[in-house]
Design a protein around this motif. Structure first.
Motif, PDB file in Angstrom:
ATOM      1  N   THR A 109       0.831  -1.207   0.000  1.00 31.15           N
ATOM      2  CA  THR A 109       0.000   0.000   0.000  1.00 31.15           C
ATOM      3  C   THR A 109       0.865   1.257   0.000  1.00 31.15           C
ATOM      4  O   THR A 109       0.632   2.194  -0.770  1.00 31.15           O
ATOM      5  N   ASN A 110       1.868   1.277   0.849  1.00 27.77           N
ATOM      6  CA  ASN A 110       2.728   2.453   0.913  1.00 27.77           C
ATOM      7  C   ASN A 110       3.486   2.670  -0.393  1.00 27.77           C
ATOM      8  O   ASN A 110       3.579   3.800  -0.877  1.00 27.77           O
ATOM      9  N   ARG A 111       4.022   1.611  -0.970  1.00 27.04           N
ATOM     10  CA  ARG A 111       4.725   1.762  -2.242  1.00 27.04           C
ATOM     11  C   ARG A 111       3.775   2.275  -3.323  1.00 27.04           C
ATOM     12  O   ARG A 111       4.137   3.143  -4.132  1.00 27.04           O
ATOM     13  N   SER A 112       2.551   1.760  -3.331  1.00 24.99           N
ATOM     14  CA  SER A 112       1.570   2.185  -4.346  1.00 24.99           C
ATOM     15  C   SER A 112       1.212   3.659  -4.200  1.00 24.99           C
ATOM     16  O   SER A 112       0.903   4.329  -5.189  1.00 24.99           O
ATOM     17  N   MET A 113       1.265   4.176  -2.970  1.00 26.39           N
ATOM     18  CA  MET A 113       0.945   5.579  -2.722  1.00 26.39           C
ATOM     19  C   MET A 113       2.175   6.476  -2.770  1.00 26.39           C
ATOM     20  O   MET A 113       2.097   7.656  -2.462  1.00 26.39           O
ATOM     21  N   GLY A 114       3.316   5.900  -3.128  1.00 25.42           N
ATOM     22  CA  GLY A 114       4.528   6.692  -3.243  1.00 25.42           C
ATOM     23  C   GLY A 114       5.209   6.984  -1.933  1.00 25.42           C
ATOM     24  O   GLY A 114       6.042   7.897  -1.850  1.00 25.42           O
ATOM     25  N   VAL A 115       4.889   6.213  -0.894  1.00 27.25           N
ATOM     26  CA  VAL A 115       5.503   6.404   0.412  1.00 27.25           C
ATOM     27  C   VAL A 115       6.723   5.500   0.522  1.00 27.25           C
ATOM     28  O   VAL A 115       6.602   4.278   0.470  1.00 27.25           O
ATOM     29  N   GLU A 116       7.895   6.100   0.659  1.00 23.97           N
ATOM     30  CA  GLU A 116       9.135   5.348   0.799  1.00 23.97           C
ATOM     31  C   GLU A 116       9.785   5.734   2.132  1.00 23.97           C
ATOM     32  O   GLU A 116      10.358   6.812   2.265  1.00 23.97           O
ATOM     33  N   PRO A 117       9.685   4.877   3.147  1.00 25.59           N
ATOM     34  CA  PRO A 117      10.219   5.236   4.462  1.00 25.59           C
ATOM     35  C   PRO A 117      11.739   5.384   4.438  1.00 25.59           C
ATOM     36  O   PRO A 117      12.442   4.594   3.805  1.00 25.59           O
ATOM     37  N   ASP A 118      12.234   6.407   5.141  1.00 27.04           N
ATOM     38  CA  ASP A 118      13.682   6.554   5.270  1.00 27.04           C
ATOM     39  C   ASP A 118      14.179   5.589   6.350  1.00 27.04           C
ATOM     40  O   ASP A 118      13.404   4.813   6.927  1.00 27.04           O
ATOM     41  N   ALA A 119      15.485   5.646   6.639  1.00 24.45           N
ATOM     42  CA  ALA A 119      16.073   4.678   7.565  1.00 24.45           C
ATOM     43  C   ALA A 119      15.412   4.720   8.934  1.00 24.45           C
ATOM     44  O   ALA A 119      15.148   3.680   9.555  1.00 24.45           O
ATOM     45  N   ARG A 120      15.112   5.912   9.451  1.00 21.33           N
ATOM     46  CA  ARG A 120      14.462   6.019  10.749  1.00 21.33           C
ATOM     47  C   ARG A 120      13.036   5.494  10.689  1.00 21.33           C
ATOM     48  O   ARG A 120      12.584   4.774  11.592  1.00 21.33           O
ATOM     49  N   GLN A 121      12.317   5.834   9.644  1.00 25.90           N
ATOM     50  CA  GLN A 121      10.936   5.375   9.506  1.00 25.90           C
ATOM     51  C   GLN A 121      10.851   3.868   9.319  1.00 25.90           C
ATOM     52  O   GLN A 121       9.872   3.234   9.729  1.00 25.90           O
ATOM     53  N   GLN A 122      11.873   3.278   8.712  1.00 23.11           N
ATOM     54  CA  GLN A 122      11.883   1.827   8.540  1.00 23.11           C
ATOM     55  C   GLN A 122      11.904   1.106   9.878  1.00 23.11           C
ATOM     56  O   GLN A 122      11.383  -0.008   9.998  1.00 23.11           O
ATOM     57  N   GLN A 123      12.495   1.738  10.889  1.00 25.73           N
ATOM     58  CA  GLN A 123      12.484   1.148  12.222  1.00 25.73           C
ATOM     59  C   GLN A 123      11.088   1.178  12.835  1.00 25.73           C
ATOM     60  O   GLN A 123      10.729   0.319  13.653  1.00 25.73           O
ATOM     61  N   MET A 124      10.290   2.161  12.430  1.00 25.90           N
ATOM     62  CA  MET A 124       8.937   2.295  12.957  1.00 25.90           C
ATOM     63  C   MET A 124       7.959   1.388  12.219  1.00 25.90           C
ATOM     64  O   MET A 124       7.017   0.863  12.821  1.00 25.90           O
ATOM     65  N   ALA A 125       8.180   1.208  10.930  1.00 23.46           N
ATOM     66  CA  ALA A 125       7.254   0.428  10.110  1.00 23.46           C
ATOM     67  C   ALA A 125       7.431  -1.063  10.381  1.00 23.46           C
ATOM     68  O   ALA A 125       8.558  -1.564  10.431  1.00 23.46           O
ATOM     69  N   GLY A 126       6.325  -1.760  10.535  1.00 22.69           N
ATOM     70  CA  GLY A 126       6.397  -3.190  10.811  1.00 22.69           C
ATOM     71  C   GLY A 126       7.019  -3.999   9.692  1.00 22.69           C
ATOM     72  O   GLY A 126       7.483  -5.117   9.911  1.00 22.69           O
ATOM     73  N   TYR A 127       7.044  -3.430   8.488  1.00 19.67           N
ATOM     74  CA  TYR A 127       7.574  -4.170   7.349  1.00 19.67           C
ATOM     75  C   TYR A 127       9.001  -3.777   6.981  1.00 19.67           C
ATOM     76  O   TYR A 127       9.645  -4.458   6.182  1.00 19.67           O
ATOM     77  N   GLY A 128       9.508  -2.694   7.503  1.00 21.37           N
ATOM     78  CA  GLY A 128      10.851  -2.237   7.139  1.00 21.37           C
ATOM     79  C   GLY A 128      10.870  -1.658   5.740  1.00 21.37           C
ATOM     80  O   GLY A 128      10.726  -0.457   5.550  1.00 21.37           O
ATOM     81  N   THR A 129      11.034  -2.511   4.746  1.00 21.60           N
ATOM     82  CA  THR A 129      10.970  -2.105   3.342  1.00 21.60           C
ATOM     83  C   THR A 129      10.181  -3.155   2.567  1.00 21.60           C
ATOM     84  O   THR A 129      10.080  -4.317   2.990  1.00 21.60           O
ATOM     85  N   LEU A 130       9.668  -2.769   1.429  1.00 19.50           N
ATOM     86  CA  LEU A 130       8.953  -3.728   0.589  1.00 19.50           C
ATOM     87  C   LEU A 130       9.891  -4.840   0.134  1.00 19.50           C
ATOM     88  O   LEU A 130       9.504  -6.012   0.086  1.00 19.50           O
ATOM     89  N   GLU A 131      11.120  -4.484  -0.203  1.00 21.77           N
ATOM     90  CA  GLU A 131      12.069  -5.488  -0.678  1.00 21.77           C
ATOM     91  C   GLU A 131      12.347  -6.540   0.402  1.00 21.77           C
ATOM     92  O   GLU A 131      12.412  -7.747   0.115  1.00 21.77           O
ATOM     93  N   LEU A 132      12.513  -6.097   1.644  1.00 26.05           N
ATOM     94  CA  LEU A 132      12.733  -7.026   2.745  1.00 26.05           C
ATOM     95  C   LEU A 132      11.528  -7.932   2.945  1.00 26.05           C
ATOM     96  O   LEU A 132      11.660  -9.151   3.124  1.00 26.05           O
TER      97      LEU A 132
END
Length: 209
Positions: A109-132
């Motif tokens: 959902t985030n990738r589809s909406m153009g949301v790309e979390p930075d390194a700090r936000q990746q720690q907050m997001a339960g998924y980290g990154t889509l690639e991971l």
């Protein structure tokens, strides 16, 4: 008299996943098709799901929303269908069912909406990154035929449907593990029946909201 089991859906929605699960279960059910922007937002349906989203099911007066919950509920409500592992064998079943409903859907959902979390936000997001997230799921599918091991379950209905959608729309790569897994489950009779039912409803339900 009201039906014992009712599906509220639209053929252009995640309701297709719930229908597949119902066809796997094999219990009789009634279908109520709702339109985006009209019947999905009226008072009658809002009393069932205040989120005004589909699908929802009503079984013996009890409401279940959220597709992963619907799949898990139906597997338990109709144990004769054999769509849930024995309680002592449900670790992978629960793990990957909720991985699909949580990290995977959030990342897509985030990738589809153009949301790309930075390194700090990746720690907050339960998924980290889509690639991971995608890589984790792909690695798991390299070593087994089905989500919970060597037997098809309700987790395959949910995760498998998600992978069909995401690879079909180019949101996930059509990798060998993903496509081999999809091929194993897509030709199931219940999936074919469910797709035929919803495809037949598409011309009359062209409003995508």
């Amino acid at each position: 008299m009201a039906a014992d089991l009712t599906l509220y859906t639209n053929p252009m929605s995640r309701g297709r996943i719930a229908r597949w699960m119902l066809e796997e279960v094999g219990a009789p059910y009634e279908t109520v098709v709702l339109d985006y922007g009209t019947t999905m937002k009226n008072d009658a349906y809002r009393a069932i799901n205040p989120m005004m989203k589909v699908p929802a099911i009503v079984h013996q007066g009890m409401v279940v929303t959220e597709v992963a919950a619907i799949c898990a509920y139906l597997a338990d409500a109709f144990p004769q269908a054999g769509l849930a592992p024995a309680p002592a064998e449900r670790a992978d079943y629960y793990r990957w069912l909720f991985f699909g409903a949580g990290p995977l859907e959030a990342a897509i959902t985030n990738r589809s909406m153009g949301v790309e979390p930075d390194a700090r936000q990746q720690q907050m997001a339960g998924y980290g990154t889509l690639e991971l997230t995608a890589g984790t799921l792909e690695s798991m599918l390299k070593d087994r035929d089905y989500i919970a091991g060597n037997r098809f379950s309700a987790a395959d209905v949910y995760v498998g449907s998600s992978l069909m959608w995401y690879t079909g729309f180019g949101l996930l790569p059509k990798s060998a593990p993903f496509m081999a897994y999809i091929a194993r489950i897509a030709d199931r009779p219940a999936h074919r029946r469910a797709s035929e039912i919803d495809d037949a409803l598409m011309p009359a339900k062209a409003d995508a909201g």
